[in-house]
Design an enzyme around this catalytic site. Structure first.
Site, PDB file in Angstrom:
ATOM      1  N   ASP A 244       0.862  -1.177   0.000  1.00  0.00           N
ATOM      2  CA  ASP A 244       0.000   0.000   0.000  1.00  0.00           C
ATOM      3  C   ASP A 244       0.905   1.236   0.000  1.00  0.00           C
ATOM      4  O   ASP A 244       2.130   1.134   0.093  1.00  0.00           O
ATOM      5  CB  ASP A 244      -0.990  -0.018   1.178  1.00  0.00           C
ATOM      6  CG  ASP A 244      -2.230   0.833   0.863  1.00  0.00           C
ATOM      7  OD1 ASP A 244      -2.178   1.650  -0.080  1.00  0.00           O
ATOM      8  OD2 ASP A 244      -3.255   0.690   1.554  1.00  0.00           O
TER       9      ASP A 244
HETATM   10  C1  BGC Z   1      -5.132   3.213   0.090  1.00  0.00           C
HETATM   11  C2  BGC Z   1      -5.307   2.186  -0.998  1.00  0.00           C
HETATM   12  C3  BGC Z   1      -5.185   2.815  -2.358  1.00  0.00           C
HETATM   13  C4  BGC Z   1      -3.860   3.517  -2.435  1.00  0.00           C
HETATM   14  C5  BGC Z   1      -3.596   4.163  -3.779  1.00  0.00           C
HETATM   15  C6  BGC Z   1      -3.889   4.051  -0.124  1.00  0.00           C
HETATM   16  O1  BGC Z   1      -3.841   5.115   0.760  1.00  0.00           O
HETATM   17  O2  BGC Z   1      -5.095   2.573   1.336  1.00  0.00           O
HETATM   18  O3  BGC Z   1      -6.563   1.555  -0.856  1.00  0.00           O
HETATM   19  O4  BGC Z   1      -5.328   1.859  -3.353  1.00  0.00           O
HETATM   20  O5  BGC Z   1      -3.809   4.522  -1.440  1.00  0.00           O
HETATM   21  O6  BGC Z   1      -4.400   5.247  -4.006  1.00  0.00           O
END
Ligand code: BGC
Length: 699
Positions: A244
């Site tokens: 993530d």
């Molecule tokens: C979130 C993810 C997301 C990623 C990219 C993160 O902060 O937890 O769910 O896919 O950002 O935008």
């Protein structure tokens, strides 16, 4: 590939908020040091960057463009929690397919969806992004969404690669605080949190995203148990795992790595193949290799997994996007129609005393009131892709488009969702008094749900409850429509207002779908995929709890409950009304006794005993009352949506077998234990008829 080129494939970087790539991306791609981006989108931009990869880099490995296309790209569908309320996974498959088609046309090849985290805590804002609290329902939606995004071959020009996230247990964050710690037994992980991921893997999902949280002391982004033992060794997943957003570097904050170098080694060695945004792999990979803290084999394996998916995606054959096609690919009429249909099936009728609803289209006058009656942003929810407010049909617009030419529709906002002013109340009260009926739209703003949107209260924010109370006090028939992304504690409204529609955040077509339901063109059929507590203090609250040694008893103080609130929920899991009435009766079993590996059929009769055609979602639950480990009082193991004409009766069948009856025992083996099993079938988790059968040891 040189070591640098290999590490380049493991790197994903963020574009600019407007969808542009950053100037440095051009250089990195040219040198083969950037395998993927997120948020870069628009056919022209992705093509421009891709052209550098395909014509100027040494190895000509295409860039993989990802984006959070969660519930639509431009045509915005209901939030996933709402779609799950349809209990109709085929709808989620269809909406994901539209999202994929739109996304692909703007150069995207990868969506960070579906989000399949089980969430038992509505304080956690991201409950809005998933399918609710139940692993069985969650697995069904996970499967459907993967199929919708990827199809059977995600190299097709209208498909995208999917990403099941967040692996794993992110939804169990302590106190509902986003990014927080989880501490769960392996049994709970395997039975509650893993199943939707397993379903996604079995459906062929190409990627997973590791989560921000730590699980039992080991961050999910460095967790060899979940990333390698379960995912690779047990489930044979051969796609790749992306971290993530900066979760590799965050291993330092977790106190799991002393510095970025250690963070890189921990994540890569545990099985995170691609690093999102932080750059620890690239910065420290070479020296980790020299120090033998990382092996060439590990790097090669991560690269191989990523390239394998790029090949499967057809990126090498079709690296570019047709720029001419983009404008015609968004908001197609059939996509908009589908968004309306799905929204209508996702909404849940919570109360309808004396059949106040549906309303007559010829009613003389309607007061449309509330901060969310004409709000274009809230219905789009969190992660609304590149959805645009100008394409939202608000409830006010939907209602105006629905009623007869003679009907007078007046509107007052009354108050804001957030602030404390009641200055607008009087105008709203006056309009209600002048009208035949008042519709009050209250709930949450989009920014109050989703990531980093935990709430310590589940009440309506601001002065909205007082607004409802003031309108109700006029004595006019008052109907409340909720626009929100999580269960709310709405006890006063439930006790006082005759009709309540949970519209969730219904997407671009929300207002039309609400009007379809309020005026009876669509018969509501949604069912809650999550328990509504009476008070936030009851949380976590879910239907599949353990019985305990002292299950709640009204007359017995020394049982498991609260002094100040009934122990039952405000609305149980699976709950939802219709404009017609259904009777479920006469359960039959194909056998009274099966062996542990046997199967049986459970059937019940469902009858539409009302006067309108409608859909009932028949739900099947089981209970294993005595086992070598404590088991939940109920577990969903089947559901079917049936459409019945007035007076029509049908027998609905479910098959129960080994995969439904077992659990993970103390030796961490999945077993079906002999003994009595109870089967419950009904219209929600609290309203069931019961029968039982026997499981005998295999001879
Ligand atoms: C979130 C993810 C997301 C990623 C990219 C993160 O902060 O937890 O769910 O896919 O950002 O935008």
């Amino acid at each position: 590939m040189t070591l640098e080129e290999k590490l380049g494939q493991l790197q994903q970087l963020d574009g600019e908020a407007n969808g542009n790539f950053r100037p440095e991306h051009l250089e990195l791609v040219r040198k083969g040091l950037l395998g993927s981006t997120l948020n870069v989108r628009g056919a022209q931009r992705t093509n421009q960057l891709q052209r550098v990869a395909m014509t100027e880099s040494r190895l000509k490995i295409p860039v993989l463009f990802g984006f959070d296309v969660i519930h639509g790209y431009r045509t915005i569908f209901p939030i996933p929690l709402a779609e799950a309320s349809s209990w109709d996974p085929s709808l989620a498959e269809r909406s994901a397919a539209v999202a994929a088609q739109e996304a692909n046309n703007v150069g995207l090849r990868w969506t960070f969806a579906p989000m399949v985290d089980i969430a038992r805590d509505p304080r956690w804002g991201r409950i809005t992004e998933g399918a609710g609290e139940d692993p069985y329902l969650g697995a069904a939606f996970a499967r459907a969404r993967v199929r919708g995004f990827q199809g059977t071959d995600y190299s097709a020009a209208d498909k995208v690669l999917a990403c099941a996230k967040h692996w794993v247990a992110y939804g169990a964050a302590e106190g509902g605080r986003d990014y927080n710690t989880t501490d769960l037994s392996e049994n709970t992980l395997r039975e509650i949190y893993f199943p939707p991921f397993k379903a996604a893997v079995d459906a062929g999902v190409g990627t997973l995203m590791s989560s921000f949280n730590a699980i039992n002391g080991v961050p999910a982004t460095a967790n060899a148990f979940t990333l390698t033992k379960v995912l690779r060794d047990e489930w044979k997943f051969d796609g790749f795992v992306v971290s993530d957003y900066t979760s590799v570097k965050e291993l330092i904050n977790h106190g799991f790595a002393a510095n970025e170098e250690e963070a890189a080694a921990a994540a890569l060695n545990a099985g995170v193949d691609m690093e999102m945004v932080s750059r620890s792999y690239n910065a420290f990979g070479p020296q980790l290799l020299k120090q033998n803290k990382l092996s060439t084999a590990t790097i090669n394996e991560a690269v191989r997994r990523i390239l394998r998916i790029k090949f499967r995606l057809g990126l090498f054959e079709r690296p570019y996007t047709d720029e001419a096609a983009e404008p015609n690919s968004l908001l197609r009429p059939e996509s908009i129609r589908l968004a309306r249909e799905i929204a209508g099936r996702s909404m849940v009728l919570l109360k309808n005393e004396r059949d106040v609803l549906p309303l007559d289209k010829n009613v003389g006058s309607i007061a449309v009131i509330g901060p969310l009656a004409d709000d274009r942003r809230a219905p789009l929810g969190w992660w609304a892709g590149d959805g645009k407010e100008e394409n939202t049909v608000t409830p006010l617009a939907g209602i105006k488009g629905k009623v007869s030419a003679q009907t007078k529709v007046v509107y007052a906002k009354g108050c804001d969702v957030k602030d404390e002013s009641t200055a607008g109340f009087q105008e709203a009260i006056n309009l209600a008094k002048q009208s035949d009926v008042a519709l009050v739209f209250v709930g949450e703003l989009a920014e109050m749900v989703g990531e980093a949107a935990s709430r310590s209260s589940l009440d309506l924010p601001g002065r909205q409850l007082e607004l409802v109370q003031a309108i109700h006090a006029t004595g006019k028939p008052t109907i409340v429509v909720l626009v929100n992304g999580r269960p709310l504690t709405i006890g006063w409204i439930v006790n006082n207002v005759p009709a309540i529609l949970e519209s969730w955040m219904g997407g671009s077509q929300s207002g039309n779908a609400i009007a379809d339901i309020l005026f009876g063109d669509v018969n509501p059929s949604g069912k809650l995929p999550v328990t509504f507590p009476r008070a936030v203090g009851q949380v976590p609250m879910y239907y599949n709890y353990m019985n305990t040694g002292r299950p709640p008893e009204a007359e017995n103080r020394y049982t498991s409950k609260y002094l100040d609130v009934p122990w039952s929920p405000l609305f149980p899991f699976g709950y939802g009304l219709s404009y017609t009435r259904f009777k479920i009766s006469n359960p039959q079993l194909s056998a009274q006794r099966i062996e542990t590996n046997g199967k049986l059929t459970v059937s019940v009769e469902v009858e539409n005993a009302g006067r309108r055609v409608g859909d009932e979602v028949v739900q099947l639950y089981i209970r294993d009352p005595v086992a070598t480990m404590t088991r939940p009082v109920k577990e969903l193991k089947g559901f079917q949506r049936v459409t019945l004409q007035p007076g029509e009766k049908r027998r609905v069948e479910f098959v129960l077998g080994h995969e439904h009856l077992g659990f993970w025992n103390r030796e961490m083996r999945y077993v079906v234990e002999p003994g009595e099993f109870r089967v419950m079938v009904g219209s929600n988790s609290a309203d069931v008829i019961e029968t039982k059968f026997e499981v005998a040891a295999k001879q």
